[in-house]
Design an enzyme around this catalytic site. Structure first.
Site, mmCIF file in Angstrom:
data_model
loop_
_atom_site.group_PDB
_atom_site.id
_atom_site.type_symbol
_atom_site.label_atom_id
_atom_site.label_comp_id
_atom_site.label_asym_id
_atom_site.label_seq_id
_atom_site.Cartn_x
_atom_site.Cartn_y
_atom_site.Cartn_z
ATOM 1 C CG HIS A 37 34.434 10.282 40.215
ATOM 2 N ND1 HIS A 37 34.046 8.959 40.188
ATOM 3 C CD2 HIS A 37 33.763 10.887 39.193
ATOM 4 C CE1 HIS A 37 33.191 8.765 39.189
ATOM 5 N NE2 HIS A 37 33.000 9.913 38.569
ATOM 6 C CG HIS A 44 22.295 13.496 40.542
ATOM 7 N ND1 HIS A 44 21.050 13.385 41.155
ATOM 8 C CD2 HIS A 44 23.069 14.212 41.405
ATOM 9 C CE1 HIS A 44 21.072 14.033 42.312
ATOM 10 N NE2 HIS A 44 22.288 14.533 42.491
ATOM 11 C CG HIS A 73 28.823 11.866 39.904
ATOM 12 N ND1 HIS A 73 27.879 11.945 38.900
ATOM 13 C CD2 HIS A 73 29.834 11.114 39.413
ATOM 14 C CE1 HIS A 73 28.300 11.261 37.854
ATOM 15 N NE2 HIS A 73 29.496 10.749 38.125
ATOM 16 C CG HIS A 87 18.455 15.552 38.949
ATOM 17 N ND1 HIS A 87 18.925 14.263 38.851
ATOM 18 C CD2 HIS A 87 18.418 16.032 37.678
ATOM 19 C CE1 HIS A 87 19.150 13.970 37.580
ATOM 20 N NE2 HIS A 87 18.844 15.024 36.847
ATOM 21 C CG ASN A 118 34.202 11.184 34.383
ATOM 22 O OD1 ASN A 118 35.309 11.570 34.021
ATOM 23 N ND2 ASN A 118 34.021 10.053 35.033
ATOM 24 C CB CYS A 140 17.163 11.354 42.435
ATOM 25 S SG CYS A 140 17.539 12.994 41.787
ATOM 26 C CB CYS A 180 18.054 10.496 38.741
ATOM 27 S SG CYS A 180 19.732 10.814 39.289
HETATM 28 P P1 5GP Z 1 30.550 8.847 35.867
HETATM 29 O O1 5GP Z 1 31.060 7.968 34.802
HETATM 30 O O2 5GP Z 1 29.110 9.291 35.595
HETATM 31 O O3 5GP Z 1 31.451 9.991 36.205
HETATM 32 O O4 5GP Z 1 30.528 7.985 37.187
HETATM 33 C C1 5GP Z 1 29.398 7.339 37.693
HETATM 34 C C2 5GP Z 1 29.887 6.451 38.796
HETATM 35 O O5 5GP Z 1 28.775 6.015 39.530
HETATM 36 C C3 5GP Z 1 30.619 5.203 38.312
HETATM 37 O O6 5GP Z 1 31.952 5.210 38.820
HETATM 38 C C4 5GP Z 1 29.778 4.052 38.837
HETATM 39 O O7 5GP Z 1 30.565 2.982 39.285
HETATM 40 C C5 5GP Z 1 28.994 4.700 39.954
HETATM 41 N N1 5GP Z 1 27.667 4.137 40.175
HETATM 42 C C6 5GP Z 1 26.719 3.881 39.242
HETATM 43 N N2 5GP Z 1 25.610 3.384 39.821
HETATM 44 C C7 5GP Z 1 25.860 3.345 41.150
HETATM 45 C C8 5GP Z 1 25.091 2.917 42.265
HETATM 46 O O8 5GP Z 1 23.943 2.476 42.164
HETATM 47 N N3 5GP Z 1 25.687 3.008 43.489
HETATM 48 C C9 5GP Z 1 26.961 3.490 43.644
HETATM 49 N N4 5GP Z 1 27.438 3.529 44.884
HETATM 50 N N5 5GP Z 1 27.706 3.889 42.612
HETATM 51 C C10 5GP Z 1 27.174 3.823 41.372
HETATM 52 ZN ZN ZN Z 2 19.276 12.856 40.253
#
Ligand code: 5GP
Ligand code: ZN
Length: 131
Positions: free
Chosen positions: A119, A115, A117, A67, A106, A28, A25
């Site tokens: 925003h 994982h 998160h 996680h 999301n 992670c 991940c």
């Molecule tokens: P999701 O669509 O899962 O809600 O959002 C995942 C977010 O993680 C996206 O906005 C994407 O730009 C961000 N993201 C994905 N990989 C990485 C990474 O390696 N580093 C950082 N800082 N953000 C990431």
């Molecule tokens: Zn994770």
């Protein structure tokens, strides 16, 4: 002094590694320090770092060190980890003096990193279609 700092950093790294419960991940890996990120906030249960692909002037991801897969997929035992996301959001809102902001999760096909998160987005223009 330097030795003390090195010892502190080593202890932190070991602790973070302990939290890396899913080795495939990306979040992670950021938690463990295997993948570098600009960590803007850290507490016992959470870290926060800027989104790599921001949709607004401020776009911070707030992530539990544990996680946990999603906002609807957590267990009772994860309650404190989930609550800690909101505590971190408050600290970041205050620290950045944000007077208009949005907190979002999301899920399902909208969630790209499995994982949990949160925003934290703020700024005059927010490109929601990218979130
Ligand atoms: P999701 O669509 O899962 O809600 O959002 C995942 C977010 O993680 C996206 O906005 C994407 O730009 C961000 N993201 C994905 N990989 C990485 C990474 O390696 N580093 C950082 N800082 N953000 C990431
Ligand atoms: Zn994770």
């Amino acid at each position: 002094m330097v030795l003390k700092k090195v010892k502190f950093l080593a202890k932190e790294a070991a602790l973070r590694l302990k939290y890396m419960t899913n080795k495939d991940c990306i979040f992670c890996k950021i938690v463990s320090g295997e993948v570098r990120s600009n960590i803007v906030y850290e507490a016992k249960r959470v870290i926060a770092f800027p989104d790599i692909n921001p949709i607004a002037a401020t776009h911070i991801l707030i992530v539990p060190k544990k996680h946990i897969e999603s906002a609807v997929g957590f267990q009772k035992a994860d309650t404190e980890d989930v609550m800690a996301l909101f505590g971190a959001a408050k600290k970041l809102v205050d620290k950045n003096s944000l007077d208009a902001y949005r907190l979002a999760f999301n899920g399902g096909k909208f969630q790209h990193v499995p994982h949990l998160h949160m925003h934290l987005v703020a700024g005059k223009k927010i490109e929601w279609s990218k979130l």
